[in-house]
Write a protein that holds these residues in place. Structure first.
Motif, PDB file in Angstrom:
ATOM      1  N   ARG A  11      18.670  -8.833  32.202  1.00 21.81           N
ATOM      2  CA  ARG A  11      19.087  -6.810  31.753  1.00 21.81           C
ATOM      3  C   ARG A  11      17.795  -6.581  33.411  1.00 21.81           C
ATOM      4  O   ARG A  11      17.921  -5.103  32.718  1.00 21.81           O
ATOM      5  CB  ARG A  11      18.215  -6.694  30.201  1.00 21.81           C
ATOM      6  N   PHE A  12      16.714  -6.766  33.502  1.00 21.24           N
ATOM      7  CA  PHE A  12      16.101  -6.215  34.703  1.00 21.24           C
ATOM      8  C   PHE A  12      16.429  -6.207  35.826  1.00 21.24           C
ATOM      9  O   PHE A  12      15.372  -5.954  37.258  1.00 21.24           O
ATOM     10  CB  PHE A  12      14.979  -6.470  34.331  1.00 21.24           C
ATOM     11  N   GLY A  13      17.725  -7.050  36.117  1.00 22.52           N
ATOM     12  CA  GLY A  13      18.661  -6.557  37.146  1.00 22.52           C
ATOM     13  C   GLY A  13      18.360  -8.040  38.107  1.00 22.52           C
ATOM     14  O   GLY A  13      18.301  -8.027  38.913  1.00 22.52           O
ATOM     15  N   TYR A  14      17.674  -9.210  37.537  1.00 20.98           N
ATOM     16  CA  TYR A  14      17.648 -10.773  38.481  1.00 20.98           C
ATOM     17  C   TYR A  14      19.011 -11.031  37.722  1.00 20.98           C
ATOM     18  O   TYR A  14      19.471 -11.544  36.379  1.00 20.98           O
ATOM     19  CB  TYR A  14      16.287 -10.907  37.598  1.00 20.98           C
ATOM     20  N   THR A  15      19.164 -12.403  39.009  1.00 24.35           N
ATOM     21  CA  THR A  15      20.378 -13.218  38.625  1.00 24.35           C
ATOM     22  C   THR A  15      19.732 -14.133  38.090  1.00 24.35           C
ATOM     23  O   THR A  15      18.408 -14.747  37.722  1.00 24.35           O
ATOM     24  CB  THR A  15      21.106 -13.927  40.137  1.00 24.35           C
ATOM     25  N   PRO A  16      20.575 -15.160  37.383  1.00 23.95           N
ATOM     26  CA  PRO A  16      20.097 -15.986  36.300  1.00 23.95           C
ATOM     27  C   PRO A  16      19.096 -16.883  36.821  1.00 23.95           C
ATOM     28  O   PRO A  16      18.295 -17.804  36.587  1.00 23.95           O
ATOM     29  CB  PRO A  16      21.483 -17.067  35.657  1.00 23.95           C
ATOM     30  N   GLU A  17      19.423 -17.188  38.136  1.00 28.12           N
ATOM     31  CA  GLU A  17      19.052 -18.077  38.846  1.00 28.12           C
ATOM     32  C   GLU A  17      17.654 -18.106  39.398  1.00 28.12           C
ATOM     33  O   GLU A  17      16.949 -18.323  39.573  1.00 28.12           O
ATOM     34  CB  GLU A  17      19.453 -18.389  40.800  1.00 28.12           C
ATOM     35  N   GLN A  18      17.585 -15.925  40.058  1.00 29.15           N
ATOM     36  CA  GLN A  18      15.914 -15.949  40.226  1.00 29.15           C
ATOM     37  C   GLN A  18      15.048 -15.863  39.001  1.00 29.15           C
ATOM     38  O   GLN A  18      13.563 -16.295  39.395  1.00 29.15           O
ATOM     39  CB  GLN A  18      16.835 -14.443  40.110  1.00 29.15           C
ATOM     40  N   ALA A  19      15.776 -15.205  37.993  1.00 28.07           N
ATOM     41  CA  ALA A  19      15.095 -15.503  36.394  1.00 28.07           C
ATOM     42  C   ALA A  19      14.321 -16.937  36.629  1.00 28.07           C
ATOM     43  O   ALA A  19      13.314 -16.953  35.912  1.00 28.07           O
ATOM     44  CB  ALA A  19      15.450 -15.119  35.240  1.00 28.07           C
ATOM     45  N   TYR A  20      15.918 -18.536  36.662  1.00 30.82           N
ATOM     46  CA  TYR A  20      14.793 -19.576  36.398  1.00 30.82           C
ATOM     47  C   TYR A  20      13.768 -20.090  37.418  1.00 30.82           C
ATOM     48  O   TYR A  20      13.388 -20.931  36.957  1.00 30.82           O
ATOM     49  CB  TYR A  20      16.323 -20.456  36.833  1.00 30.82           C
ATOM     50  N   MET A  21      13.767 -19.246  38.528  1.00 37.55           N
ATOM     51  CA  MET A  21      12.779 -19.656  39.973  1.00 37.55           C
ATOM     52  C   MET A  21      11.453 -19.126  39.409  1.00 37.55           C
ATOM     53  O   MET A  21      10.649 -19.423  39.425  1.00 37.55           O
ATOM     54  CB  MET A  21      13.590 -19.666  41.595  1.00 37.55           C
ATOM     55  N   LEU A  22      12.030 -18.511  38.859  1.00 37.28           N
ATOM     56  CA  LEU A  22      10.385 -17.442  38.469  1.00 37.28           C
ATOM     57  C   LEU A  22       9.675 -17.658  37.511  1.00 37.28           C
ATOM     58  O   LEU A  22       8.559 -17.528  36.957  1.00 37.28           O
ATOM     59  CB  LEU A  22      10.723 -15.723  38.225  1.00 37.28           C
ATOM     60  N   ASN A  37      16.135 -18.511  26.636  1.00 30.16           N
ATOM     61  CA  ASN A  37      16.103 -16.969  25.989  1.00 30.16           C
ATOM     62  C   ASN A  37      15.492 -15.209  26.799  1.00 30.16           C
ATOM     63  O   ASN A  37      15.765 -14.369  27.113  1.00 30.16           O
ATOM     64  CB  ASN A  37      15.188 -16.827  24.756  1.00 30.16           C
ATOM     65  N   ALA A  38      14.547 -16.036  27.900  1.00 35.83           N
ATOM     66  CA  ALA A  38      13.580 -15.538  28.730  1.00 35.83           C
ATOM     67  C   ALA A  38      14.205 -15.083  29.754  1.00 35.83           C
ATOM     68  O   ALA A  38      13.797 -13.993  30.284  1.00 35.83           O
ATOM     69  CB  ALA A  38      11.897 -15.963  29.833  1.00 35.83           C
ATOM     70  N   ILE A  39      15.311 -16.112  30.324  1.00 36.57           N
ATOM     71  CA  ILE A  39      16.146 -16.005  30.763  1.00 36.57           C
ATOM     72  C   ILE A  39      16.947 -14.760  31.259  1.00 36.57           C
ATOM     73  O   ILE A  39      17.025 -14.355  32.199  1.00 36.57           O
ATOM     74  CB  ILE A  39      16.770 -17.111  31.531  1.00 36.57           C
TER      75      ILE A  39
END
Length: 393
Positions: free
Chosen positions: A344-355, A337-339
């Motif tokens: 929606r703020f421009g992160y790729t799924p991979e970027q969001a996952y690593m974040l 859900n967080a990813i």
């Protein structure tokens, strides 16, 4: 300056150091240094992959990493006076990066080589590099965030007894045999390939390499717990299973989120740690600390007042199947859900996952009694972003 008892040369693999460390657990790996209770000392550490990951934009080193090589640990450290049945008290006084190595990395491991918590969604390798700017880390691969340090050893523990080692190997072998073809495997069994066993050589090396436990999971001796709050000022109480305790430490992290969800899920780094030890005689029986370590948190950690919190419940997202109080599924749903939101703020799924792996997110089992749904939450501190990520009307 603390007395540096274990030094590393970042240009050499662990087995070629002047004093080599190790990457397996076994009671017969010889101690390489000795300390007395009350003595302050410094231990230097290589990153957990033994220098396999480079500061560049190519994730092929994550894809091809030799996971039989990990985790390279500094030690074992023999503690004078420690005997089976005692508690080893370890104070983590200070930590930092080695000079000239003020950077770290995070990675998503490929399904065929390690995987991770969300491997079904992220089966291919990816990498992010993080540069240290004092107490902060920034990344050219995950822009728009600044991560405050919460430096901690992902892995710290003592040697198992021979009996405890046998129990580990038996129970993990039984688990693997329940689904031997699973990729990634259900557990990592003893494997002599790429073993580093300190000063052992010859026939004794070969014997120990076949028996020694891998360092991947946390166990009764501590080990790879990846607890982000085990930072500066923390104190750990380890059950002692062998004479001298044989303390080892490695896998230093600049910062990490609860769960270390990408497996290579922190900002991994080389560095140093200052420690002091003590021994509580007969402490295991006296305090009932028998099966796992106990620790006190230190006073040094980032302080945030505002979080965006994502919930997840134990309903399988693939099938819609209701699972009974399954915290694993619930936490996975919270992360997904967080990813989805961060996309929606421009992160790729991979970027969001690593974040979510590197930021000091707070994971909770928020509800574990309201049948049939466990509820887990993932709280992201909003101040790490360079813009307001909260929903707006």
């Amino acid at each position: 300056m603390s007395n540096v008892l274990f030094r590393v040369d970042l240009t050499k693999p662990m087995d070629q150091q002047d004093v080599p460390g190790h990457n397996r657990w076994h009671p017969d790996i010889p101690a390489v240094v000795k300390v007395r209770p009350g003595e302050v000392f410094r231990i230097e550490m290589k990153d957990w992959t033994d220098g396999q990951i480079q500061n560049n934009d190519d994730p092929s080193d994550i894809r091809d990493v030799d996971l039989c090589r990990v985790h390279v640990l500094s030690g074992p450290i023999y503690v004078d006076g420690a005997e089976p049945g005692d508690l080893l008290v370890v104070d983590l006084l200070d930590m930092g990066p080695l000079p000239g190595a003020e950077w770290g990395f995070n990675g998503i491991f490929a399904r065929e080589n390690g995987g991770g918590f969300l491997v079904d969604y992220f089966p291919e390798a990816a990498k992010s590099i993080w540069e240290f700017q004092g107490i902060y880390a920034v990344s050219r691969h995950v822009p728009g965030v600044r991560i405050p340090s919460l430096i901690h050893p992902g892995l710290i523990g003592v040697a198992p007894s021979a009996e405890l080692l046998d129990r580990w190997n038996a129970r993990e072998r039984k688990l693997v045999e329940s689904n031997p073809s699973r990729v990634p495997p259900l557990a990592n069994l003893p494997d002599p390939r790429s073993a580093v066993l300190g000063t052992l050589r010859g026939a004794e090396f070969d014997r120990v390499a076949k028996e020694a436990a891998r360092t991947v999971p946390p166990r009764e001796n501590g080990g790879n717990c990846d607890i982000k709050n085990l930072s500066k000022g923390s104190r750990v109480y380890f059950p002692v299973y062998v004479k001298g305790a044989k303390l080892s430490v490695g896998d230093l992290h600049f910062c990490q989120g609860d769960g270390e969800i990408t497996f290579c899920g922190a900002i991994e780094m080389s560095g140093w740690i200052d420690m002091v030890v003590d021994v509580i005689k007969g402490g295991m029986a006296k305090y009932g600390i028998v099966h796992n370590p106990v620790f006190e948190t230190g006073p040094m950690e980032p302080r945030f007042s505002e979080y965006l919190v994502f919930e997840g419940v134990s309903v399988d997202e693939h099938t819609g199947e209701q699972r009974y109080l399954d915290a694993h599924v619930a936490y996975r749903r919270a992360c997904l859900n967080a990813i989805q939101y961060l996309e929606r703020f421009g992160y790729t799924p991979e970027q969001a996952y690593m974040l979510l792996g590197v930021a000091p997110v707070e994971g909770r089992i928020s509800g574990i009694v309201d049948v049939p749904n466990a509820c887990c939450t993932l709280a992201i501190p909003t101040a790490i972003f360079d813009r307001d990520i909260r929903p707006k009307g």
